[in-house]
Design a protein around this motif. Structure first.
Motif, short mmCIF file in Angstrom:
data_model
loop_
_atom_site.label_atom_id
_atom_site.label_comp_id
_atom_site.label_asym_id
_atom_site.label_seq_id
_atom_site.Cartn_x
_atom_site.Cartn_y
_atom_site.Cartn_z
N LEU A 22 -8.90 0.13 0.84
CA LEU A 22 -8.34 0.43 -0.48
C LEU A 22 -8.87 1.74 -1.06
N TRP A 31 -6.69 3.44 -3.54
CA TRP A 31 -6.36 2.70 -4.75
C TRP A 31 -7.53 2.59 -5.72
N LEU A 76 0.83 -1.22 0.00
CA LEU A 76 0.00 0.00 0.00
C LEU A 76 0.86 1.26 0.00
#
Length: 725
Positions: free
Chosen positions: A287, A290, A258
């Motif tokens: 996430l 992302w 990450l």
């Protein structure tokens, strides 16, 4: 206890090969594939690693014992022989799952009971303390599979299925399981693309399962890192220090992953109700930096992080299970292909579909296909390279002074059969269009199985098209029939130059019955059309028929011309379109009778739409029973009965061939002197009772009740004019 175990990993059917490769990479040895499973050898560390890192498995089973079984007693004794004190405390809880059959044990509940009894009896203390049953969160979940006379007794290390990662608490109507989504991504080459820094886009992302699974792979996150409860958590053979070491290693890998620059992973979803659930799932997976989800129609899909970025477009379009899905899905797949050709040149694409025939309609050749099972549904994964040499349609190219970054593509190229069908539609449109414009006809039949291999009826309702597919004979290969239907559906928008979203498709069986009265959907989408100076409501989506029988147009207009000052009776009135025409013609009163409340409500709306309410009665009831009780007198009667009816709201069964004599006698008894009764029906084998001609003046007028749009199908109905002698 041994340091080495037989491990048994279950998975969805069709994932066995991928799971075998994954398990081998995670340390499993002597790996062998079985149906929906993989088996091998490994130590406890390998078992833990499989639980933590397997993206594809459902369960990790640690085999405790194998033994032969010939009857229920041998099953009990074999389980009893295991030293259960090494696995569970006497005051613990357990659940037993049993599968397979044979050896006199054909009931899985009975088999599970025998296993449970053996474990409990082994652990029961002198004071009577014994394990309890907890089917939801037991300390120990035991699985026994009976196969060819052998029992395989295992401990379920996962507990709950490994596909339940914990991030997807909200989901759409037809979600893919997380491990199936992961398998599709692996087959599509995402690990390779991610390693190269590529992007990923899903134009129909739902709640984001592909997106989350892809991001976890790219960021090196163990799929079950956040799971808190395991099947081994309270197992006495559990080694916490070993598990802690593996878990901390996985956590460190995730933190490192990450910390790297995030890949471009984006999803687009047309349904606004799924946007927030999808974003919630992404946040639960950790996430948010992302993965992004945006609301957007497929028509606006354009995955361009920058002009040089390439990657993978992945999609799981709907498969279609409802009546009429064929058209909308065909155009959806065509549109997906168009967006790929226009906006994703140089990308790779993966389309997961339960309808491979539709996948062929995207206009891009697949260079590889993989078979998958989504539950009980056979599916295909189509892998595509979005390159001009793979296009089945026109090439991507800029036009004139247009920005090269905004390319266009030609319409999908029709097959030879599809082009023939399109040519016939255009020929019919040229001929019938002139007649329709001259007569002011807005709704008419354009095509009715003119070409035997394309057994469709195509009706125009203004700028909408209503398509009915006649079910093909059993002698026709279903795949060929489906391909021809898709050819025809591809041709219709091009031939008629209209938006594909305005094509509605239904399937009609060639059989007797009252299927036109059966509800097919619940969209409630009514549209207003005009005919002979009246306005009528039609519904193209919810029923097999639309509320307006196009072939009866001449009869309705005849009734309008003859209605002035008369008392009109409309039996089996359906949506009472004939009554509206009679009212337009200056009728003194109308009475409309039908058994269906739904259609009488529709009839009321048709009358109100034209400003008619007074003097127009709508009667719910069985027509034969109603006629026997009615004492009214009518100058003009119209009867268009169904071929067959067995509604729960009527006594007995109505059969037009058997019952039309009684029906007409009852109706003629209500006909005023000098009155006219019109009778029609669409039963192709119908024969009018010869005795009726002895009692009444009867003239067949079938040819007079067909307009040019039904000239090719003169058997669509037959009609007669009755008067008293």
């Amino acid at each position: 206890m041994s340091d080495r175990y037989e491990l048994f990993l279950t998975c969805p059917k069709s994932l066995e090969g991928l799971l075998a490769e994954e398990a081998t990479q995670l340390g499993l040895e002597e790996v062998r594939e079985q149906v929906a499973a993989v088996r091998g050898q490994g130590d406890l560390e390998t078992a833990y690693r499989l639980c933590l890192w397997s993206r594809l498995a459902n369960r990790v089973l640690l085999v405790l014992k194998r033994f032969p079984v010939r009857n229920a007693e041998e099953l009990y004794q074999g389980v009893l022989a295991v030293d259960w004190h090494d696995h569970l405390m006497p005051n613990g809880s357990l659940a037993v799952e049993f599968s397979g059959h044979g050896s006199g044990i054909d009931n899985t509940h009975f088999g599970a009971l025998k296993v449970k009894d053996a474990i409990v009896d082994k652990l029961r203390t002198a004071s009577g303390e014994r394990p309890s049953i907890d089917k939801v969160n037991p300390d120990l979940r035991i699985h026994l599979r009976l196969e060819k006379g052998e029992a395989i007794l295992s401990l379920d290390l996962a507990g709950h299925s490994l596909h339940q990662r914990g991030y997807r608490l909200q989901q759409g109507a037809a979600p893919l399981k997380e491990n199936l989504a992961a398998a599709i991504l692996i087959r599509a080459g995402w690990p390779r693309i991610a390693a190269e820094g590529g992007a990923l886009a899903d134009p129909m992302c739902g709640v984001g399962t592909f997106l989350v699974e892809a991001a976890m792979m790219a960021a090196d996150i163990a799929p079950n890192l956040k799971r808190e409860r395991w099947g081994f958590s309270n197992w006495l053979g559990h080694v916490p220090a070993l598990w802690k070491k593996l878990h901390e290693e996985a956590r460190a890998r995730a933190e490192a992953g990450l910390a790297r620059p995030a890949l471009w992973i984006r999803g687009y979803e047309a349904d606004p109700r799924l946007i927030q659930p999808g974003r919630n799932n992404i946040e639960r997976a950790g996430l948010g930096d992302w993965v992004k989800i945006y609301q957007g129609e497929l028509a606006t899909f354009e995955p361009r992080p920058d002009q040089n970025q390439k990657g993978l477009v992945i999609s799981n379009p709907p498969y279609g299970e409802r009546l009429g899905d064929e058209a909308s899905l065909l155009y959806l797949y065509q549109h997906l292909g168009e967006r790929l050709r226009q906006s994703c040149l140089g990308w790779e694409a993966a389309v997961f579909t339960g309808a491979p025939e539709l996948g062929k309609r995207m206009g891009i050749r697949s260079h590889k296909q993989y078979a998958f099972w989504n539950g009980a549904l056979a599916c295909k994964l189509l892998l595509l390279k979005v390159l001009p040499e793979q296009f089945v349609t026109g090439e991507r190219r800029p036009s004139g002074d247009a920005d090269p970054a905004a390319p266009r593509s030609e319409p999908a190229r029709l097959s030879e059969g599809g082009q023939m069908f399109a040519n016939r539609l255009q020929k019919n449109l040229k001929q019938l269009g002139k007649w329709a414009r001259k007569e002011g006809v807005q709704c008419y039949r354009l095509y009715d199985a003119d070409m035997p291999e394309y057994a469709l009826a195509v009706d125009l309702y203004g700028d909408w098209v209503h398509v009915q597919e006649y079910a093909p004979p059993r002698s026709i290969d279903p795949e060929k029939a489906q391909a021809r239907l898709l050819d025809a559906l591809a041709a219709i928008p091009q031939a008629l130059q209209l938006d594909p979203s305005r094509v509605v498709v239904k399937r009609r069986e060639r059989q007797s019955g009252t299927r036109q009265y059966e509800r097919q959907g619940a969209e409630g989408r009514f549209m207003e059309v005009s005919e002979g100076g009246v306005k009528l409501l039609v519904n193209l989506t919810d029923y097999l028929d639309t509320g307006l029988f196009l072939d009866h147009r001449p009869m309705r207009l005849r009734i309008q011309r003859e209605a002035a000052g008369k008392r009109f009776l409309n039996l089996f009135c359906y949506t009472a379109t004939a009554s509206v025409h009679a009212a337009k013609g200056g009728v003194r009163s109308t009475t409309s009778v039908d058994l269906s409340k739904t259609y009488l409500d529709w009839a009321r709306r048709n009358l109100s739409l034209n400003g008619f309410s007074d003097k127009h009665r709508l009667q719910q009831g069985d027509v034969l029973a109603w006629l026997e009780e009615d004492r009214g007198e009518y100058d003009l009667i119209f009867i268009d009965p169904p071929t067959f009816s067995n509604s729960k709201r009527m006594e007995g069964v109505f059969d037009v061939q058997r019952d039309h004599g009684r029906l007409l006698d009852l109706a003629m008894a209500r006909l005023a002197p000098g009155g006219v009764l019109y009778f029609s029906n669409n039963f192709r084998k119908f024969q009018l009772d010869e005795d009726l001609a002895a009692r009444y003046a009867v003239t067949e007028i079938s040819a007079e009740t067909l307009d040019p749009d039904f000239a090719r199908n003169t058997k669509i109905h037959r009609a007669w004019r009755f008067t008293t002698r």
